[in-house]
Design a protein around this motif. Structure first.
Motif, PDB file in Angstrom:
ATOM      1  N   ALA A 190       0.827  -1.205   0.000  1.00  0.00           N
ATOM      2  CA  ALA A 190       0.000   0.000   0.000  1.00  0.00           C
ATOM      3  C   ALA A 190       0.864   1.259   0.000  1.00  0.00           C
ATOM      4  O   ALA A 190       0.587   2.218  -0.735  1.00  0.00           O
ATOM      5  CB  ALA A 190      -0.942  -0.018   1.198  1.00  0.00           C
ATOM      6  N   LEU A 191       1.928   1.277   0.815  1.00  0.00           N
ATOM      7  CA  LEU A 191       2.793   2.453   0.859  1.00  0.00           C
ATOM      8  C   LEU A 191       3.562   2.631  -0.446  1.00  0.00           C
ATOM      9  O   LEU A 191       3.729   3.756  -0.934  1.00  0.00           O
ATOM     10  CB  LEU A 191       3.756   2.347   2.037  1.00  0.00           C
ATOM     11  N   SER A 192       4.019   1.522  -1.043  1.00  0.00           N
ATOM     12  CA  SER A 192       4.713   1.625  -2.337  1.00  0.00           C
ATOM     13  C   SER A 192       3.775   2.150  -3.407  1.00  0.00           C
ATOM     14  O   SER A 192       4.172   2.968  -4.254  1.00  0.00           O
ATOM     15  CB  SER A 192       5.262   0.252  -2.743  1.00  0.00           C
ATOM     16  N   ALA A 193       2.517   1.701  -3.391  1.00  0.00           N
ATOM     17  CA  ALA A 193       1.542   2.181  -4.373  1.00  0.00           C
ATOM     18  C   ALA A 193       1.223   3.654  -4.147  1.00  0.00           C
ATOM     19  O   ALA A 193       1.068   4.423  -5.108  1.00  0.00           O
ATOM     20  CB  ALA A 193       0.273   1.337  -4.294  1.00  0.00           C
ATOM     21  N   LEU A 194       1.125   4.073  -2.880  1.00  0.00           N
ATOM     22  CA  LEU A 194       0.848   5.481  -2.595  1.00  0.00           C
ATOM     23  C   LEU A 194       2.013   6.354  -3.042  1.00  0.00           C
ATOM     24  O   LEU A 194       1.815   7.440  -3.610  1.00  0.00           O
ATOM     25  CB  LEU A 194       0.579   5.654  -1.104  1.00  0.00           C
ATOM     26  N   ARG A 195       3.235   5.902  -2.817  1.00  0.00           N
ATOM     27  CA  ARG A 195       4.395   6.668  -3.316  1.00  0.00           C
ATOM     28  C   ARG A 195       4.387   6.724  -4.844  1.00  0.00           C
ATOM     29  O   ARG A 195       4.740   7.756  -5.427  1.00  0.00           O
ATOM     30  CB  ARG A 195       5.692   6.040  -2.819  1.00  0.00           C
ATOM     31  N   ALA A 196       3.993   5.625  -5.494  1.00  0.00           N
ATOM     32  CA  ALA A 196       3.918   5.630  -6.961  1.00  0.00           C
ATOM     33  C   ALA A 196       2.890   6.640  -7.436  1.00  0.00           C
ATOM     34  O   ALA A 196       3.088   7.311  -8.452  1.00  0.00           O
ATOM     35  CB  ALA A 196       3.576   4.232  -7.472  1.00  0.00           C
ATOM     36  N   ARG A 197       1.782   6.750  -6.715  1.00  0.00           N
ATOM     37  CA  ARG A 197       0.780   7.750  -7.102  1.00  0.00           C
ATOM     38  C   ARG A 197       1.354   9.158  -6.967  1.00  0.00           C
ATOM     39  O   ARG A 197       1.175  10.007  -7.854  1.00  0.00           O
ATOM     40  CB  ARG A 197      -0.471   7.614  -6.230  1.00  0.00           C
ATOM     41  N   ILE A 198       2.038   9.435  -5.862  1.00  0.00           N
ATOM     42  CA  ILE A 198       2.630  10.759  -5.658  1.00  0.00           C
ATOM     43  C   ILE A 198       3.716  11.027  -6.684  1.00  0.00           C
ATOM     44  O   ILE A 198       3.834  12.135  -7.222  1.00  0.00           O
ATOM     45  CB  ILE A 198       3.164  10.877  -4.216  1.00  0.00           C
ATOM     46  N   ASN A 199       4.517  10.014  -6.990  1.00  0.00           N
ATOM     47  CA  ASN A 199       5.580  10.171  -7.991  1.00  0.00           C
ATOM     48  C   ASN A 199       5.023  10.572  -9.350  1.00  0.00           C
ATOM     49  O   ASN A 199       5.599  11.419 -10.048  1.00  0.00           O
ATOM     50  CB  ASN A 199       6.354   8.859  -8.141  1.00  0.00           C
ATOM     51  N   GLY A 200       3.935   9.928  -9.777  1.00  0.00           N
ATOM     52  CA  GLY A 200       3.379  10.217 -11.087  1.00  0.00           C
ATOM     53  C   GLY A 200       4.195   9.673 -12.236  1.00  0.00           C
ATOM     54  O   GLY A 200       4.039  10.122 -13.375  1.00  0.00           O
ATOM     55  N   GLY A 201       5.055   8.694 -11.970  1.00  0.00           N
ATOM     56  CA  GLY A 201       5.919   8.155 -13.017  1.00  0.00           C
ATOM     57  C   GLY A 201       5.442   6.842 -13.604  1.00  0.00           C
ATOM     58  O   GLY A 201       6.203   6.178 -14.304  1.00  0.00           O
ATOM     59  N   GLY A 202       4.216   6.436 -13.332  1.00  0.00           N
ATOM     60  CA  GLY A 202       3.696   5.177 -13.835  1.00  0.00           C
ATOM     61  C   GLY A 202       3.667   4.121 -12.748  1.00  0.00           C
ATOM     62  O   GLY A 202       4.129   4.331 -11.621  1.00  0.00           O
ATOM     63  N   ALA A 203       3.107   2.968 -13.096  1.00  0.00           N
ATOM     64  CA  ALA A 203       2.950   1.893 -12.121  1.00  0.00           C
ATOM     65  C   ALA A 203       4.305   1.351 -11.683  1.00  0.00           C
ATOM     66  O   ALA A 203       5.235   1.220 -12.488  1.00  0.00           O
ATOM     67  CB  ALA A 203       2.099   0.772 -12.717  1.00  0.00           C
ATOM     68  N   ALA A 204       4.405   1.016 -10.394  1.00  0.00           N
ATOM     69  CA  ALA A 204       5.630   0.434  -9.847  1.00  0.00           C
ATOM     70  C   ALA A 204       5.562  -1.082  -9.928  1.00  0.00           C
ATOM     71  O   ALA A 204       4.504  -1.680  -9.717  1.00  0.00           O
ATOM     72  CB  ALA A 204       5.798   0.863  -8.392  1.00  0.00           C
ATOM     73  N   LEU A 205       6.685  -1.704 -10.249  1.00  0.00           N
ATOM     74  CA  LEU A 205       6.801  -3.153 -10.203  1.00  0.00           C
ATOM     75  C   LEU A 205       7.358  -3.542  -8.836  1.00  0.00           C
ATOM     76  O   LEU A 205       8.426  -3.050  -8.429  1.00  0.00           O
ATOM     77  CB  LEU A 205       7.714  -3.663 -11.315  1.00  0.00           C
ATOM     78  N   LEU A 206       6.633  -4.411  -8.136  1.00  0.00           N
ATOM     79  CA  LEU A 206       6.997  -4.780  -6.775  1.00  0.00           C
ATOM     80  C   LEU A 206       7.280  -6.270  -6.679  1.00  0.00           C
ATOM     81  O   LEU A 206       6.737  -7.067  -7.448  1.00  0.00           O
ATOM     82  CB  LEU A 206       5.860  -4.434  -5.798  1.00  0.00           C
ATOM     83  N   GLU A 207       8.107  -6.634  -5.731  1.00  0.00           N
ATOM     84  CA  GLU A 207       8.314  -8.024  -5.347  1.00  0.00           C
ATOM     85  C   GLU A 207       8.096  -8.099  -3.846  1.00  0.00           C
ATOM     86  O   GLU A 207       8.885  -7.548  -3.072  1.00  0.00           O
ATOM     87  CB  GLU A 207       9.707  -8.509  -5.748  1.00  0.00           C
ATOM     88  N   ASP A 208       6.992  -8.724  -3.461  1.00  0.00           N
ATOM     89  CA  ASP A 208       6.577  -8.800  -2.057  1.00  0.00           C
ATOM     90  C   ASP A 208       6.495  -7.408  -1.444  1.00  0.00           C
ATOM     91  O   ASP A 208       6.938  -7.176  -0.318  1.00  0.00           O
ATOM     92  CB  ASP A 208       7.527  -9.690  -1.262  1.00  0.00           C
ATOM     93  N   GLY A 209       5.919  -6.479  -2.200  1.00  0.00           N
ATOM     94  CA  GLY A 209       5.687  -5.131  -1.706  1.00  0.00           C
ATOM     95  C   GLY A 209       6.831  -4.166  -1.862  1.00  0.00           C
ATOM     96  O   GLY A 209       6.674  -2.975  -1.556  1.00  0.00           O
TER      97      GLY A 209
END
Length: 368
Positions: A190-209
């Motif tokens: 959730a925090l990685s996704a929220l940072r990705a939203r703030i970044n505005g650089g596109g979807a983040a690829l995650l491995e176990d968050g």
């Protein structure tokens, strides 16, 4: 990728002739002859039957969740009747269902709110040995999509209707509270996704968050500690002489229209710098926030030069004014302050910056 066997390829005849005008993917001389009914160990090269290839592929579950915030930047989480920790709205992707369709369906089933969520924030790979999965479940691992549910207005939040079972309550939590409320992997995601939203650089690829390519916000762990809180009322112009001033801060603009932001390396807390953080030009009093029995003044100016970092405990970033506000807890008056910031930017003849991931400035400083 292994080549699939072709039933027309035999030891005697070789590959079937191509259709007139067609181009062979592999020259006939390079195609190894298949041995009919031979075991995989006896067949040459990497040829496999469709059944063998299908059996060799990894089996994973697929899920979809939606990240929603309220106007104050808090994250919507649900309490459920089958586990103690809280979850983002969402669930399993059904057979033949697109992940975005599953996200919309789950939000409607769980919250009674219709919507479409086409924008992805993150795609997470969850390993089969992730903690917390009951052994009897036979969890094979999962690909989980995080979609952007946007910021919900008060009216939209009040329209939430919970089902008769499963979802027992919804809450809006500060980002820094998520690790205490959620499973550890869910909170990281959730925090990685929220940072990705703030970044505005596109979807983040995650491995176990965890992001496979961390941004500055990820590396610094922004949002893992409480956001800087400053509520109260916004007042344009200079602070009256009879009012006590506290904690002056500067909206210091780089030539591209972004502003300077300080982040504590130990905590990830983000805040505006003091007006004296760099050599500036065109300074003007932007206004002040009246809170805690005092005025917190804001100054706007162009940065001409930034000296070497005086305190290694802080990182210096350039971010858009909107990103600064999203990383702070300023209440409703934050909208008024942000409008004043854009007015000052235009007065300083600086461009409106597009949303891009904040960038860390070198410790040795820089000049513009």
């Amino acid at each position: 990728m292994p080549q699939l066997t072709d039933e027309d390829v035999t030891e005697d005849t070789g590959p079937a002739p191509a259709a007139p005008g067609a181009r062979a993917a592999v020259p006939p001389a390079a195609v190894p002859p298949a041995v009919p009914h031979a075991s995989p160990a006896e067949r040459p090269g990497t040829w496999m039957t469709p059944e063998e290839y299908g059996a060799s592929r990894a089996t994973l579950w697929t899920g979809a969740v939606v990240l929603v915030t309220d106007p104050d930047g808090r994250v919507l989480v649900q309490s459920v009747d089958y586990r103690p920790d809280r979850l983002l709205p969402g669930g399993a992707v059904d057979a033949g269902e697109a992940p975005a369709a599953a996200a919309a369906r789950e939000v409607y089933e769980e919250l009674g709110v219709e919507g479409r969520y086409p924008r992805g924030l993150a795609v997470d790979w969850i390993p089969a040995d992730a903690p917390g999965m009951p052994p009897g479940m036979g969890f094979p691992g999962e690909i989980l999509y995080v979609f952007d549910g946007g910021t919900w207005t008060r009216d939209r939040i009040e329209s939430v209707r919970l089902p008769a079972q499963e979802i027992t309550a919804v809450h809006f939590a500060e980002p820094a509270e998520l690790p205490a409320l959620m499973d550890a992997g869910d909170a990281r995601r959730a925090l990685s996704a929220l940072r990705a939203r703030i970044n505005g650089g596109g979807a983040a690829l995650l491995e176990d968050g965890r992001p496979t390519t961390p941004t500055a916000l990820d590396r610094l762990g922004v949002l893992r500690s409480p956001r800087g809180a400053l509520h109260g009322t916004w007042h344009p112009g200079p602070v009256p002489a009879h009012v006590t001033t506290r904690d002056p801060a500067g909206w210091l603009f780089a030539p591209d229209g972004r502003v300077l932001l300080l982040v504590a390396r130990a905590t990830g807390a983000a805040h505006l710098p003091p007006p004296t953080a760099g050599r500036t030009a065109g300074a003007l009093p932007l206004g002040y926030r009246y809170a805690d029995q005092g005025a917190h003044p804001r100054t706007a100016a162009r940065i001409v030069a930034l000296p070497p970092g005086p305190d290694p405990a802080y990182a210096r970033l350039l971010a858009t004014p909107e990103q600064v506000r999203e990383l702070s807890d300023w209440g409703p008056a934050g909208h008024e302050e942000l409008a004043a910031v854009h007015t000052a930017r235009a007065h300083l003849a600086l461009p409106a910056p597009p949303r891009t991931p904040p960038t860390e400035l070198p410790a040795e400083g820089c000049h513009w």
